[in-house]
Scaffold this active site. Structure first.
Site, PDB file in Angstrom:
ATOM      1  NE  ARG A  46      14.046   4.799  11.684  1.00  0.00           N
ATOM      2  CZ  ARG A  46      13.161   3.819  11.521  1.00  0.00           C
ATOM      3  NH1 ARG A  46      12.816   3.067  12.536  1.00  0.00           N
ATOM      4  NH2 ARG A  46      12.597   3.627  10.357  1.00  0.00           N
TER       5      ARG A  46
ATOM      6  CB  THR B 145      -2.287  -2.678  10.103  1.00  0.00           C
ATOM      7  OG1 THR B 145      -2.770  -1.381   9.723  1.00  0.00           O
ATOM      8  CG2 THR B 145      -1.234  -3.144   9.113  1.00  0.00           C
TER       9      THR B 145
ATOM     10  CE1 TYR C 153       2.924   5.100  18.110  1.00  0.00           C
ATOM     11  CE2 TYR C 153       5.031   6.172  18.541  1.00  0.00           C
ATOM     12  CZ  TYR C 153       4.140   5.579  17.654  1.00  0.00           C
ATOM     13  OH  TYR C 153       4.472   5.478  16.334  1.00  0.00           O
TER      14      TYR C 153
ATOM     15  N   GLY D  32       0.837  -1.202   0.000  1.00  0.00           N
ATOM     16  CA  GLY D  32       0.000   0.000   0.000  1.00  0.00           C
ATOM     17  C   GLY D  32       0.865   1.241   0.000  1.00  0.00           C
ATOM     18  N   GLY D  33       1.089   1.812   1.203  1.00  0.00           N
ATOM     19  CA  GLY D  33       1.931   3.010   1.308  1.00  0.00           C
ATOM     20  C   GLY D  33       3.352   2.711   1.746  1.00  0.00           C
TER      21      GLY D  33
ATOM     22  CB  VAL E   5      -5.520  -7.714  -2.723  1.00  0.00           C
ATOM     23  CG1 VAL E   5      -5.180  -6.230  -2.888  1.00  0.00           C
ATOM     24  CG2 VAL E   5      -4.298  -8.556  -3.037  1.00  0.00           C
TER      25      VAL E   5
ATOM     26  CG  LEU F  11      -6.661 -14.076   5.345  1.00  0.00           C
ATOM     27  CD1 LEU F  11      -7.930 -13.714   6.103  1.00  0.00           C
ATOM     28  CD2 LEU F  11      -6.396 -15.581   5.415  1.00  0.00           C
TER      29      LEU F  11
END
Length: 584
Positions: free
Chosen positions: A441, A242, A504, A162-163, A299, A297
């Site tokens: 990063r 996700t 997070y 995807g991205g 798309v 599984l």
């Protein structure tokens, strides 16, 4: 001609992005000739600004020095790239479909990875042992059907793309895969097919990226409100695959709350419900087999999603608390009273200092004078310790009148926990930094600093213990693994629920003197994850499992639960066409 147009379209997007780092090529943190940090480009509000205290912060926090610099490769050496092995009969069949494809080294490497630390490190220093052999660009649902049928006919492996923002090793090709690996890039499936203003829904192709989806919907006066930190680059299909969460989920919901209908192509055929309704009681919800399936599984090709009118009013805010404990207690009360704004996020002191180091040079003496007054008031008059205090950033959306009432309610609660209103500017800056922090990063890697983020969800009564214990475990593990400099170990509470919150973590250290920094980093991250699970946290709140965290799946969902997922996989994809080896 269509194929040529498509590939030039794809290349334009690809050329805008870094091949071995995060985000746009023209946007990055650098140290200028004077040794001051600045952020390049004009895409973000921070663009072109000097950050006068950042160099001192990075030196003090990590023991890093501008004199100790590493060099990454400036460009991809195509001779290092594993050769493309593609079945000639498949290629003939593919050409007959008129679907665009490429076997170029750059195209294949670009889709061979996500954005985990070890993946970016490999790109800077070496090369993956296995990458896709061919990239295909379907433009619609029917093209995907054809590609999956050809993959079944020729026994190929498909990895949907995807991205490319995955942080779970989900896009890495299994080294042992001997079949031709096809990267199925959904980026050209990027249209809004229809908008239903009566039912407030829109049917959208799954390859559209978040910023384009919001931009196109806004032209008709609507939004989804789904804004993950990666929304500039991540796709709708990726969010579904996700089980993604956005920073404004308090108003708009997570992806599972937004989805009305999904169309998915599998080796067995097409999965979809027969109607577009808000809820069904027809056995287990098949959408919940699709959401979170991470490309194992099939798309996702089309998604019908809830939309809302663009809010008429938006207001930022921030609150300073004397310590993290008070801040968490306030967020708990806000959640209990169910009056959370669109977004409410609490950063610990280390992250507050980090955000402060990213403050740009002030142009006006008046502004710096006001900042000084504010600091004096909070630290001297109110007695807040600058090395303990923490900050919550707020975002309110909706009708102006309701927003102002809502704001008062939240600030009244904050006051009961010792919170002080700290202004709109700090709130807005906090949200702006969300989109640029990922660029840090790459700068760190230039100066021997490696870093990563990871997340979890946790019940309210475990939030403080989990935050403290995980941060302490990271510091302890760094010492034991021979890291010579103190690490940065910090967290923020990013989403709140009735029964708990999402936490997070950011973690980084100076790896000078360590011969295999990635191995050391992975050992420490594994220990941090073990600590999270031992403290009642989840395996993941929204990043997903991929290959990075699947060792803990049985522990997370039980032996029988894992068996249920395997049974679905075996029925839907008996020949493992979708063989990325995520989850199971």
């Amino acid at each position: 001609m269509l194929g040529q147009y498509l590939i030039s379209n794809v290349n334009k997007w690809q050329e805008l992005l870094k091949w071995n780092g995060w985000g746009y090529n023209d946007s990055k943190f650098i140290f200028n000739k004077k040794g001051q940090a600045e952020f390049t480009g004009k895409r973000y509000r921070l663009g072109g600004m000097v950050l006068p205290t950042f160099k001192e912060w990075i030196e003090k926090t990590f023991g890093a020095s501008l004199e100790h610099k590493t060099t990454s490769r400036a460009s991809l050496n195509v001779n290092d790239v594993p050769p493309s092995i593609v079945n000639e009969e498949f290629l003939q069949d593919l050409r007959a479909t008129n679907i665009s494809y490429s076997q170029d080294a750059e195209d294949r490497v670009f889709r061979a990875h996500g954005h985990c630390l070890h993946e970016i490190f490999v790109l800077r220093e070496g090369m993956f042992k296995r990458i896709p052999d061919i990239v295909v660009w379907p433009v619609c649902h029917e093209d995907v059907v054809k590609i999956v049928e050809l993959a079944c006919k020729h026994n190929l492996c498909i990895i949907p793309f995807g991205g490319g923002t995955s942080v779970s090793s989900a896009l890495e090709c299994p080294e042992e895969e001997k079949r031709t690996i096809v990267s199925l890039d959904t980026s050209q499936m990027n249209r809004i097919l229809w908008i239903d203003e009566k039912n407030l829904t829109a049917c959208v192709e799954a390859g559209i990226v978040g910023q384009d989806l919001e931009k196109q919907l806004a032209e008709s006066g609507f939004c989804t409100g789904h804004e993950p930190d990666s929304m500039e680059f991540s796709s709708l299909g990726g969010w579904v695959a996700t089980r993604a969460s956005g920073m404004k989920k308090n108003i708009y919901g997570n992806i599972e709350d937004l989805v009305i209908h999904i169309k998915m192509v599998t080796p067995r055929g097409i999965v979809e419900k027969n109607c577009q309704v808000p809820r069904m009681s027809t056995g287990p919800d098949i959408h919940h087999f699709i959401m979170g399936s991470e490309g194992t599984l099939g798309v996702v090709t089309e998604v019908t999603i809830k939309i809302r009118p663009v809010p008429e009013y938006q207001k930022y805010g921030s609150v300073v608390f004397p310590n993290f404990e008070r801040g968490v207690a306030c967020l708990r009360e806000v959640a209990k009273q169910r009056c959370a704004p669109a977004s409410i996020r609490l950063v610990d002191n280390a992250q507050f200092q980090f955000g402060h180091a990213l403050k740009p040079q002030v142009a006006s003496i008046f502004t710096s004078f006001l900042d000084g007054l504010k600091k004096f008031y909070i630290t001297k008059f109110k007695g807040f310790d600058p090395n303990i205090l923490c900050v919550a950033t707020l975002l309110f959306e909706g009708d102006r009148e309701k927003v102002l009432q809502h704001e008062k309610q939240v600030y009244d609660i904050a006051t009961k926990f010792g919170g002080l209103a700290a202004g709109e500017d700090n709130g807005q800056r906090g949200y702006m930094l969300t989109f640029v922090i990922a660029y840090l990063r790459d700068l760190g890697l230039d100066y021997y600093v490696i870093g990563e983020s990871f997340e979890t969800s946790v019940p309210w009564d475990r939030v403080l213990d989990l935050c403290r214990n995980v941060k302490e475990r990271i510091v302890r593990e760094c010492k034991e693994k021979g890291v010579q400099f103190a690490p940065l170990s910090t967290c923020r509470v990013t989403q709140t629920y009735d029964a708990g919150a999402c936490v997070y973590f950011y973690f980084a250290f100076n790896y000078r003197g360590i011969s295999d920094p990635i191995h050391v980093y992975e050992q420490i991250e594994r220990a941090a994850r073990e600590e999270i699970l031992a403290n009642g946290g989840s395996l993941s709140h929204h990043h997903g499992v991929g290959k990075l965290r699947k060792r803990w799946m049985k522990e997370s969902i039980s032996d029988v639960g894992l068996g249920m997922l395997r049974s679905v996989k075996e029925y839907v994809d008996p020949n493992n066409i979708f063989g990325n080896k995520n989850l199971l």
